[in-house]
Design a protein around this motif. Structure first.
Motif, PDB file in Angstrom:
ATOM      1  N   UNK A 162     -13.269 -37.312 -23.390  1.00 27.08           N
ATOM      2  CA  UNK A 162     -11.890 -37.164 -22.444  1.00 27.08           C
ATOM      3  C   UNK A 162     -12.903 -36.510 -21.169  1.00 27.08           C
ATOM      4  N   UNK A 163     -14.006 -36.153 -20.670  1.00 31.43           N
ATOM      5  CA  UNK A 163     -13.939 -34.933 -19.860  1.00 31.43           C
ATOM      6  C   UNK A 163     -15.275 -35.540 -19.184  1.00 31.43           C
ATOM      7  N   UNK A 164     -15.925 -36.364 -20.474  1.00 37.28           N
ATOM      8  CA  UNK A 164     -16.588 -36.869 -20.083  1.00 37.28           C
ATOM      9  C   UNK A 164     -16.333 -37.475 -18.942  1.00 37.28           C
ATOM     10  N   UNK A 165     -15.796 -38.271 -19.052  1.00 37.96           N
ATOM     11  CA  UNK A 165     -15.451 -39.541 -18.606  1.00 37.96           C
ATOM     12  C   UNK A 165     -15.121 -38.896 -16.601  1.00 37.96           C
ATOM     13  N   UNK A 166     -14.759 -37.292 -16.400  1.00 36.56           N
ATOM     14  CA  UNK A 166     -14.599 -37.115 -15.493  1.00 36.56           C
ATOM     15  C   UNK A 166     -16.153 -36.514 -14.434  1.00 36.56           C
ATOM     16  N   UNK A 167     -16.552 -36.552 -15.810  1.00 37.50           N
ATOM     17  CA  UNK A 167     -18.211 -35.871 -14.645  1.00 37.50           C
ATOM     18  C   UNK A 167     -18.623 -36.976 -13.325  1.00 37.50           C
ATOM     19  N   UNK A 168     -18.294 -36.628 -12.241  1.00 39.81           N
ATOM     20  CA  UNK A 168     -19.333 -37.043 -11.401  1.00 39.81           C
ATOM     21  C   UNK A 168     -19.014 -38.548 -11.123  1.00 39.81           C
ATOM     22  N   UNK A 169     -20.052 -39.827 -10.691  1.00 48.78           N
ATOM     23  CA  UNK A 169     -19.448 -40.726 -11.084  1.00 48.78           C
ATOM     24  C   UNK A 169     -20.372 -42.081 -11.926  1.00 48.78           C
ATOM     25  N   UNK A 170     -19.859 -43.216 -12.332  1.00 44.31           N
ATOM     26  CA  UNK A 170     -20.650 -44.119 -12.889  1.00 44.31           C
ATOM     27  C   UNK A 170     -22.687 -44.136 -12.664  1.00 44.31           C
ATOM     28  N   UNK A 171     -23.130 -43.736 -11.368  1.00 44.82           N
ATOM     29  CA  UNK A 171     -24.238 -44.005 -11.242  1.00 44.82           C
ATOM     30  C   UNK A 171     -24.816 -42.793 -12.094  1.00 44.82           C
ATOM     31  N   UNK A 172     -24.099 -41.193 -11.227  1.00 50.18           N
ATOM     32  CA  UNK A 172     -24.549 -40.409 -11.965  1.00 50.18           C
ATOM     33  C   UNK A 172     -24.407 -39.976 -13.608  1.00 50.18           C
ATOM     34  N   UNK A 173     -23.185 -39.999 -14.299  1.00 47.47           N
ATOM     35  CA  UNK A 173     -22.981 -41.038 -15.906  1.00 47.47           C
ATOM     36  C   UNK A 173     -24.331 -41.713 -16.583  1.00 47.47           C
ATOM     37  N   UNK A 174     -24.934 -42.420 -16.083  1.00 47.91           N
ATOM     38  CA  UNK A 174     -25.859 -43.288 -16.129  1.00 47.91           C
ATOM     39  C   UNK A 174     -27.057 -42.826 -16.512  1.00 47.91           C
TER      40      UNK A 174
END
Lengths: 777, 284
Positions: free
Chosen positions: B95-107
């Motif tokens: 849940x928390x990880x899905x709130x990290x920044x934006x999709x590009x950064x999460x990849x």
């Protein structure tokens, strides 16, 4: 059969290339032996420069040259201000590289030229600058205090203007209601997606400057004036330009210096800014303190309006810096009728980055103030904010209407746009929900914001610019050439940087000449190709440049008619033009425009006085501004526990006159609304008391993304402009002008039961919370 | 991006990477680069050498290990939030990880990189702290386990020694009856949390039997809201929960920056903790 192109939601011709990376951003361009420039920038807001020592930098590997401002003092000239708004305006000398004194953080003091950008950046660290600090001047009110340190020797006041229309004193005397408010237009950083970049080269005699600019034509003239290089030896090219929002309507230090470096070194040079460098040194927008007084009768009828502005110029006057607040001078009265109006403005120098045009330029500021005050008037009288507007606006049957500030609005229908917007919005239902939430004491309150805006755009009638003491005209130019094979080449003096002129101009030409949309190409942005132009800003391109295209097409058609009459041995009056062909009335005989283009090319059989090639030039200069308008409605939820504002729904009904391409218009409105919301909720350039910019990265300067915005419900009414043959009004700035007050009005509307009547922009959760804390205590 | 000059090394094994770091006090680990590259770009960091651990298989993957989930340091945020081991074994992390920044950064950004950076404004430190995760560090001397409570030392400072690399984190699985929520308060989707609250709440017979609360951006390190955790024990849902959450800001020292002053952050911590606990307690 040809379909009418104007009005079709054509996909943009530009996009396939832009989206697949086949673009020519200035930073993508190169030249054999290209050198890279970087600037050392002042870390001090205000200081005397005791010494600049570039010798250590010169010795570093890869460094070709390093210069201080002193090294260019004799030739760098002064950056121009083209809009001296008063006779006694103070226009300080503005050297592209500071020589004796720096006046804002980020001002260039030295530069390095190296074989690559890494070595150039390393060499900046080796330059020694000795500063003798002087006091920063950050706050406008303090700057005007008699004991304030001075930004320039002449003082901190750049100019003062007062314009009065009607008997203001009488309007306020015994007025049953007087609303007196002060609003702050925070400083904004125009954040174009493509950072600025400049490349300059010389063949030893002439110079070419590539720049990410909105104004290649103006830039060419100004580079000649500033540097003394003859104008005919300068060519300016604006390649693909990734947005500007007014920030690239400028003649920058970097453009001048790259040109001078190319001349001094005899080599091509390029400079590309970083985002942080851009936040510091791209001119900023807005930054006004607005004192507004409105007098009204008990039934809500406006008697008079008095506006007194402090406008932060920053440290210098750049291309149109002092003109920006003046673009609002005639707009505070907006769509409302009144007996008297007074506008006062003082331009103030501070030790900050200069301000200048930013999307809307003067008009968003004015619209914000009047639309906020109209809501305050409604609240004071316990009246619905839509109703108070209805009682004061110009009725559709009253157009053309000359306003209290002296503009003549040619057309409009505020009733129609408002009725449509209210229906789409579900106004009554939302008001009922608002009442219910108030009754229940819901921690999440609902607010409804109205903005019935207009603006003046299509800058501008040259005669009016002359009256305003602006340094140039506002005409626009186009050439239309039929090529031998029947295709069409359009050359426009506008300089698109995201607006889709290639597509819209193609649609216009397709209808005018009866040629297929795909048979039209549009060239622009190179002073060697488009030899006349006044470029792109102020929602002017379609309204003036698009009309110039129509006029050029008319001339081409007239020439074609004479040729067709000659070839078919009839009188030109016997010909009718339809679907791209001249037909002899009552016969089957015809010549298509393509056949005539070929005939004009071969020139084997031309009538007397008709020259070879089917082409023509036209220049259009409008008689009046255009006045788009519309009604925007915003519903915002305010979490009274945290202060967080969430836009729940947003409806915009815009009247931009005739629409050439609804897809492009919708894109402009969407982006414009987003940018206006950004001012209301997110963006602010913050300087500390020492004049340091604290918002140098996007972690500190918050730009919203799609995830932060609601879906907008868009619709239109169409009341064609009568001031141009296309009936168009311009749409580049409308959304930005309209949306900021709609959002803030919604927030204040939600908070009004708590006794709150303003939140300073951006309306951050913390500011909303503190306002609530203030009244809870 | 025009950083200052640095050497670059891409070791073939974790042991070699540890060696490269041990040899050079100024060397830095390059993982997903989402924290380090901005520092290099702004020339706020001048490392002599970057040791790129991006291709080390030993650091990759998410593994269900019975009583805990082991998340490899180089697992990207996107992998973590989509991993079945995480969504079932430690859903609060997903849940928390899905709130990290934006999709590009999460990849690009990695679980380990984000934690080793030890930014108290990051979303993951407070979550791992609340869940009592255990950090597994490798060095030439071998492997060392560091409890989350000892991992975060100060602002941008972890207890990893030079020459030590974070290999991964063990997230203990909580048993039945737990509910979770991460409440992130930020001005734009891509912005850092002004305040964040990670809550894990266990309920039995309508009462809260245990609560663990991690606070994001309420001090130089992520913090546990210990007073609230204690006050929540044995409390029925309702007003008592609100009262317990009034203590959420105790023993915090929130920062002052452009986005918020400390008193506002304290207020937010109380409100958001209440919301997070209420939501967590509402889930089975």
């Amino acid at each position: 059969m040809t379909v009418q192109e104007v009005g079709q939601p054509r996909r943009r011709k530009e996009d396939a290339r832009l989206l697949t990376g086949r673009t020519q951003w200035t930073d993508n361009l190169t030249r054999p032996g290209l050198l890279h420039v970087m600037f050392l920038r002042s870390p001090m807001a205000h200081a005397r420069i005791a010494s600049v020592d570039v010798s250590a930098a010169r010795g570093l590997p890869g460094v070709v040259a390093a210069f201080s401002g002193q090294d260019f003092a004799a030739e760098q000239g002064s950056l121009p201000c083209a809009w001296p708004v008063t006779e006694d305006i103070v226009i300080p000398d503005h050297p592209p590289m500071a020589v004796d004194e720096v006046r804002y953080v980020g001002e260039a003091v030295a530069c390095v030229v190296a074989t690559d950008r890494y070595r150039a950046a390393d060499a900046l660290d080796a330059i020694e600058v000795e500063y003798e600090p002087l006091p920063a001047v950050v706050d406008m009110n303090q700057a005007l205090a008699p004991d304030s340190p001075k930004v320039h020797e002449a003082g901190n006041k750049a100019f003062n203007v007062t314009i009065t229309s009607g008997d203001v004193e009488a309007a306020f005397r015994d007025a049953p209601v007087v609303i007196d408010r002060t609003y702050v237009q925070q400083r904004l950083i125009p954040s174009a997606m493509e950072p600025r970049a400049v490349m300059a080269d010389t063949d030893g005699e002439s110079f070419t400057v590539w720049s990410s600019t909105q104004i290649p034509h103006v830039l060419r003239v100004m580079l000649a004036v500033v540097t003394g290089i003859p104008e005919h030896r300068i060519r300016v090219i604006a390649p693909d330009v990734g947005g500007g929002f007014g920030s690239k309507l400028q003649v920058t230090a970097e453009e001048v210096l790259c040109l001078l470096l190319a001349r001094r070194l005899g080599k091509p040079v390029k400079w590309t800014e970083s985002r942080s460098e851009g936040n510091l040194t791209v001119h900023h927008g807005r930054d006004q303190i607005q004192h507004v007084r409105l007098a009204a009768d008990a039934d809500g009828r406006i008697r008079g309006l008095q506006v007194d502005l402090l406008a932060d110029m920053g440290a210098y006057l750049m291309l149109v810096t002092p003109g920006i607040p003046m673009l609002g001078a005639q707009m505070f009265n907006a769509i409302y009728k009144m007996d008297a109006y007074q506008f006062g403005c003082t331009g103030v120098f501070t030790t900050k980055m200069p301000t200048d045009a930013y999307r809307g330029a003067g008009r968003p500021e004015a619209t914000f103030a009047i639309e906020r005050v109209m809501d305050e008037l409604a609240a004071e009288l316990g009246m619905d904010p839509v109703e108070v507007r209805r009682r004061n606006w110009i009725k559709h049957e009253e157009f053309p209407y000359t306003t209290i500030s002296g503009l003549t609005y040619d057309s409009g229908n505020y009733e129609a746009a408002t009725e449509k917007a209210l229906a789409l919005f579900g106004y009554d239902k939302l008001r009922a929900e608002q009442a219910d939430r108030r009754d229940r004491g819901d921690p999440v309150q609902l607010g409804i914001g109205v903005s019935t805006f207009t603006e003046m755009c299509g800058l501008a009638p040259s005669r009016m610019l002359g009256e305003a003491n602006y340094g140039a005209g506002g005409w626009e130019h186009a050439s239309v050439r039929m090529l031998p094979t029947g295709k069409v080449e359009v050359i426009t003096g506008t300089s698109p940087h995201g607006q889709g002129h290639v597509t819209s101009w193609s649609q216009i030409v397709s209808d005018a000449l009866g040629v297929p949309f795909d048979d039209v190409t549009v060239l622009h942005g190179d002073t060697a190709i488009a030899h006349k132009g006044m470029d792109t800003y102020g929602s002017r391109s379609l309204v003036i440049g698009g009309v110039a295209v129509v006029k050029a097409c008319d001339k081409v058609k007239e020439k074609a008619r004479r040729l067709a009459a000659h070839l078919m041995e009839c009188s030109p009056d016997d010909l009718e033009f339809a679907a791209g062909a001249f037909k002899v009335r009552g016969t089957e005989q015809q010549r298509t425009i393509q056949e005539l283009a070929y005939a004009a090319f071969t020139a084997h059989d031309l009538p007397e006085g008709v020259e070879a090639r089917l082409d023509s030039d036209a220049t259009f200069d409008p008689d009046n501004y255009s006045f788009p308008h519309g009604t925007h409605l915003c519903a915002a939820e305010v979490d009274t526990e945290t202060g967080m504002v969430k836009i729940r729904s947003y409806v915009a009904v815009d009247d931009v006159g005739t629409v050439i391409n609804p897809l492009i218009v919708e894109g402009q409105v969407q982006g414009g609304i987003a940018q206006g919301i950004a001012q209301a909720l997110f963006e602010e350039a913050v300087y500390d008391a020492d004049g340091n910019l604290l918002t140098t990265t996007m972690a500190d300067y918050l730009l919203p993304s799609a995830a932060d915005l609601p879906n907008f419900t868009l619709d239109r009414t169409q009341t064609p402009a009568t001031s141009n043959p296309l009936g168009v009004k311009g749409v580049g700035e409308a959304g930005t002008i309209a949306s900021t007050p709609a959002v803030v009005n919604a927030i204040v509307d939600a908070l009004r039961p708590y006794g709150i009547h303003d939140i300073r922009m951006p309306c951050t959760p913390e500011r909303v919370w503190r306002a609530l804390e203030g009244v809870r205590r | 991006m025009i950083p200052a000059q640095f050497d670059y090394e891409r070791p073939a094994s974790l042991a070699e990477a540890c060696q490269a770091l041990a040899e050079d006090d100024e060397a830095k680990v390059l993982a997903g680069g989402q924290s380090l590259l901005p520092l290099l770009r702004l020339r706020l960091a001048y490392p002599s050498k970057l040791v790129d651990v991006g291709r080390l298989d030993e650091l990759k993957g998410v593994h269900d290990r019975g009583d805990h989930v082991f998340i490899g340091a180089m697992a990207t945020h996107d992998e973590v939030m989509r991993s079945p081991a995480v969504t079932s074994g430690c859903p609060l992390v997903a849940m928390a990880t899905s709130h990290v920044a934006d999709p590009a950064i999460r990849h690009r950004g990695t679980f380990g990189g984000s934690l080793a950076h030890s930014d108290p404004a990051g979303d993951l430190p407070a979550v791992v702290l609340a869940l009592d995760g255990v950090f597994v560090a490798r060095s030439a001397q071998g492997e060392r386990e560091i409890p989350a409570a000892e991992f975060f030392v100060d602002y941008l400072e972890s207890s990893l020694a030079q020459g030590e690399i974070l290999a991964g984190v063990k997230i203990p699985k909580l048993g039945d009856g737990w509910g979770f929520h991460y409440e992130k308060f930020h001005r734009t989707a891509q912005a850092w949390a002004i305040v964040g609250v990670a809550a894990a709440v266990r309920r039995s017979n309508g009462a809260i039997t245990e609560a663990r609360i991690g606070l994001t951006n309420m001090g130089p390190t992520p913090l546990r809201a210990r007073a609230t955790e204690a006050a929540l024990r044995g409390v029925e849902l309702g007003d008592a929960v609100r009262q317990a959450c009034e203590q959420a800001a105790e023993d915090t020292s929130p920062p002052s920056d452009l986005h918020a002053q400390p008193d506002y952050r304290r207020h937010l911590a109380r409100v958001l903790t209440h919301r997070a606990v209420r939501t967590a307690a509402g889930s089975p």
